[in-house]
Each structure stands twice: as C-alpha cells, then as structure tokens.
Design an enzyme around this catalytic site. Structure first.
Site, PDB file in Angstrom:
ATOM      1  N   ARG A 107       0.866  -1.178   0.000  1.00  0.00           N
ATOM      2  CA  ARG A 107       0.000   0.000   0.000  1.00  0.00           C
ATOM      3  C   ARG A 107       0.898   1.221   0.000  1.00  0.00           C
ATOM      4  O   ARG A 107       1.687   1.413   0.934  1.00  0.00           O
ATOM      5  CB  ARG A 107      -0.918   0.012   1.226  1.00  0.00           C
ATOM      6  CG  ARG A 107      -1.823   1.251   1.310  1.00  0.00           C
ATOM      7  CD  ARG A 107      -2.626   1.230   2.593  1.00  0.00           C
ATOM      8  NE  ARG A 107      -3.379   2.469   2.774  1.00  0.00           N
ATOM      9  CZ  ARG A 107      -4.621   2.678   2.376  1.00  0.00           C
ATOM     10  NH1 ARG A 107      -5.262   1.701   1.732  1.00  0.00           N
ATOM     11  NH2 ARG A 107      -5.230   3.822   2.578  1.00  0.00           N
ATOM     12  N   HIS A 134      -7.171   0.987  -6.694  1.00  0.00           N
ATOM     13  CA  HIS A 134      -7.518   0.460  -5.368  1.00  0.00           C
ATOM     14  C   HIS A 134      -8.403  -0.777  -5.566  1.00  0.00           C
ATOM     15  O   HIS A 134      -9.599  -0.762  -5.236  1.00  0.00           O
ATOM     16  CB  HIS A 134      -8.238   1.536  -4.559  1.00  0.00           C
ATOM     17  CG  HIS A 134      -8.242   1.308  -3.078  1.00  0.00           C
ATOM     18  ND1 HIS A 134      -7.708   0.174  -2.486  1.00  0.00           N
ATOM     19  CD2 HIS A 134      -8.735   2.077  -2.044  1.00  0.00           C
ATOM     20  CE1 HIS A 134      -7.865   0.249  -1.176  1.00  0.00           C
ATOM     21  NE2 HIS A 134      -8.478   1.382  -0.884  1.00  0.00           N
ATOM     22  N   GLN A 137     -10.590  -2.432  -2.651  1.00  0.00           N
ATOM     23  CA  GLN A 137     -11.773  -1.634  -2.323  1.00  0.00           C
ATOM     24  C   GLN A 137     -12.893  -1.913  -3.312  1.00  0.00           C
ATOM     25  O   GLN A 137     -14.071  -1.968  -2.946  1.00  0.00           O
ATOM     26  CB  GLN A 137     -11.424  -0.141  -2.333  1.00  0.00           C
ATOM     27  CG  GLN A 137     -12.584   0.774  -1.958  1.00  0.00           C
ATOM     28  CD  GLN A 137     -13.006   0.634  -0.507  1.00  0.00           C
ATOM     29  OE1 GLN A 137     -12.176   0.748   0.374  1.00  0.00           O
ATOM     30  NE2 GLN A 137     -14.281   0.390  -0.264  1.00  0.00           N
ATOM     31  N   ASP A 230     -15.163  10.342  -2.385  1.00  0.00           N
ATOM     32  CA  ASP A 230     -13.950  10.129  -1.600  1.00  0.00           C
ATOM     33  C   ASP A 230     -13.503  11.476  -1.070  1.00  0.00           C
ATOM     34  O   ASP A 230     -14.040  12.528  -1.463  1.00  0.00           O
ATOM     35  CB  ASP A 230     -12.863   9.488  -2.479  1.00  0.00           C
ATOM     36  CG  ASP A 230     -11.673   8.961  -1.690  1.00  0.00           C
ATOM     37  OD1 ASP A 230     -11.779   8.868  -0.443  1.00  0.00           O
ATOM     38  OD2 ASP A 230     -10.632   8.642  -2.301  1.00  0.00           O
ATOM     39  N   CYS A 271     -15.263   5.047   0.663  1.00  0.00           N
ATOM     40  CA  CYS A 271     -14.223   4.103   1.081  1.00  0.00           C
ATOM     41  C   CYS A 271     -13.684   4.406   2.478  1.00  0.00           C
ATOM     42  O   CYS A 271     -13.006   3.549   3.069  1.00  0.00           O
ATOM     43  CB  CYS A 271     -13.090   4.074   0.058  1.00  0.00           C
ATOM     44  SG  CYS A 271     -12.229   5.641  -0.146  1.00  0.00           S
ATOM     45  N   ARG A 316     -14.418  -5.208   3.116  1.00  0.00           N
ATOM     46  CA  ARG A 316     -12.995  -5.181   2.755  1.00  0.00           C
ATOM     47  C   ARG A 316     -12.317  -6.463   3.233  1.00  0.00           C
ATOM     48  O   ARG A 316     -11.524  -7.075   2.513  1.00  0.00           O
ATOM     49  CB  ARG A 316     -12.293  -3.978   3.400  1.00  0.00           C
ATOM     50  CG  ARG A 316     -12.654  -2.613   2.863  1.00  0.00           C
ATOM     51  CD  ARG A 316     -12.218  -2.403   1.426  1.00  0.00           C
ATOM     52  NE  ARG A 316     -10.813  -2.687   1.205  1.00  0.00           N
ATOM     53  CZ  ARG A 316      -9.789  -1.895   1.554  1.00  0.00           C
ATOM     54  NH1 ARG A 316     -10.019  -0.762   2.186  1.00  0.00           N
ATOM     55  NH2 ARG A 316      -8.556  -2.238   1.281  1.00  0.00           N
TER      56      ARG A 316
END
Length: 330
Positions: A107, A134, A137, A230, A271, A316
């Site tokens: 990440r 991502h 996600q 987001d 998210c 997730r």
C-alpha cells in the site's frame, strides 16, 4: 477457476468471470465467518508481509484479520520499518521478502512500485492501494452493491469529486468490466486520464456498460443506483491544495438534495475515512480555517439509512480474504 499464483494489482488484469468468482468466494467466506465455521486450516503455517508506505485502518485490519482467519501469520512493515526504495531497491525487496513469505501486500504510491514488486517476487503480490488503483476496495464495493440489489449488471453508479486518481480510476474500470454504467460527476480538470477512459470505453462496449462524464451534479445523479465519493485531498498531498479543492469540488458534495435526485432506492458509499463532521483533527482544522463543517459528504447523508459505508468497510476483510485464499490456492 484457478487463480493460484496470480498477482492482484488492478482489476484490468482480471476477466468479469474471475471477478465474479472472487465475489462468490468472499460471500462464502463471509457466511462461514458469520456462522462460526473456521477456515484456519486453509493456509495454516504460511506468512504474509504487509508493506504500508501509506497508513491505513481498514486495509491493515482487513489483511491482518483475513490472514489470521486463514491460519496465517503477518508481518507489518510501516514506513519507518522498511527500507523499500530507500536503502534497498524495490526489486531486491521483492526477492528478499518472497523468499520468506507466501504473499506480499503493498500500500503506497505509484502503481509502478507494486508492479515492480510483482515482477521480481516469487509469490503473489496484492495491491492494497496505489495512486492509480484500489482493487481490493472495488471488490468490497461490488460485494456490497450485490448484497443490496442482488445483481451488478446494469447498475448505474456515479462518482462525485476528484476522479483522477485511484478511486475514480478504479470505479471506471470496475463498471466497465462488470457491465455497469459509470458516471464521473466533476469538472473536466478532475477527469481521469484519457487513455484509461478510452480503454474502459472499449471494455464497456463488450460488456454492456457505459462511461459518462458530466459537470452537472444533478444530471449526473438523476435516478442512479449508487452515489459514491472520496476525500477531496488524498494522503501525501500538500495542505495548500485544500483551499483549491474546497472551492472547486464543493458543487459535487453528496448531500440530501443529491440523494433525493438519485431516487428512493439509491445508496451512498464511501471508502472512508470521511469528513462529514468535526470529530477529526483534520475536520476541525479545516472548519477553523475555511468555515465549513462538512466536506465531500454531509453528516445527514453519511448517517442516513441510504448509507452503506460500514457494511462496505466490513466487506474489505471478506473480499481480501478471498483474494488471499484464491491466489495462494484455496
């Protein structure tokens, strides 16, 4: 379906059938966890390395719990405890870690880093987030949408705000792959890269999906199934951009008027973390400096019955567990 040994770097690398397989496996693993059925025999004795150049709550917890549930050990490498890209090259890091671990999560920053890790690794590499994509996600979001509506094909999803980076890119790719209808609702400045747009449009033409862009918030959210957004400023960006983003993206805040425009059955997704109140250090700082109490989503929407953000967050873990299990050989 056999995904053993595959890297999980971006959904562009996977077919619609492979994505559905991962969702089905995640749903199966979720059901087993809810019913107290252990799966710790699946990869008992194996270990995974978790490289975090960007901190995270959900991604770290999801990988650690998923690995533990599968019987695996984890080693967390935060920015100060890893030499990747500093004293040791990405290639050398991959070769060292893949000699000790059965899988590597990354990440951090550029997609090129996780791609290079995968190139030199002997074990599967999983993308926990890069600047560009991502994918874990996206699996969680697809599972959440499917749990709510019962299907994916034909779902109309609108992304509000800055669509240039990982979330906007990933939603566009995901909708194209799954035959869903993607709309980016923002100014042209915040549209994704043109080459990726064209690639996604070509994919959507084969799946029945579509890719649309509009600067009109109400046109872009009219009668859609999913409204998502987001944060306006991502990790690693300088504080100076806050004023610009607040000015330019405020018209794309997800509020009650937007959700009412989407319709009675529409859901909201994010998210996380979300700046919907003043209960964070950054939120309080922004309020003091710019006089606003909410940013990309209002607290009214965030706390409403249309908001599935916490179901999305839980998923997730279940979808990441599916990725680990499938790529290591379930």
């Amino acid at each position: 379906m056999n995904l053993k040994g595959r890297d999980f770097l971006k959904l562009l690398d996977f077919t619609q059938e492979e994505i559905v397989y991962l969702l089905d496996l995640a749903a199966e693993l979720k059901e087993k966890k809810k019913n107290g059925i252990l799966v710790d025999h699946m990869h008992r004795g194996k270990n995974v390395a978790l490289i975090f150049e960007k901190a995270s709550t959900r991604t770290r917890c999801s990988f650690e719990v998923a690995a533990h549930d599968l019987g695996m050990g984890t080693t967390y490498l935060e920015p100060d405890s890893s030499q990747i890209g500093k004293k040791e090259s990405v290639a050398d890091t991959a070769r060292v870690l893949s000699s000790m671990f059965e899988g590597i999560e990354y990440r951090g920053f550029d997609q090129s880093i996780v791609e290079e890790l995968a190139k030199y690794s002997k074990v599967p590499v999983w993308n926990g987030l890069t600047n560009e994509f991502h994918p874990t996600q996206m699996l969680a979001d697809l599972l959440t949408i499917r749990e709510h509506f019962g299907y994916l094909k034909g779902i109309k999803l609108t992304y509000m705000g800055d669509a240039r980076y990982n979330m906007g890119n990933s939603y566009m790719v995901t909708c194209a792959k799954m035959g869903m209808h993607f709309t980016a609702c923002t100014t042209e400045k915040y549209f994704p890269d043109q080459a990726l747009i064209e690639e996604c449009r070509a994919i959507a033409a084969t799946t029945g999906g579509s890719i649309t862009f509009t600067e009109d918030a109400f046109e872009g959210t009219k009668d859609v199934d999913v409204v998502c957004t987001d944060v306006w400023v991502s990790m690693g960006e300088p504080d100076e951009v806050w004023e610009e983003r607040i000015r330019e993206l405020s018209p794309y805040q997800v509020n009650k008027a937007i959700m009412d425009n989407a319709g009675e059955t529409a859901i909201f997704m994010h998210c996380l973390p979300a700046f919907h109140d003043l209960n964070t250090g950054i939120g309080a700082k922004i309020a003091e400096k710019f006089g606003i109490t909410e940013m990309e989503v209002t607290d009214e929407v965030f706390e409403s019955g249309k908001s599935l953000v916490f179901q999305e967050a839980e998923n997730r873990m279940h979808t990441i567990k599916a990725v680990i299990a499938a790529t290591l050989g379930e």
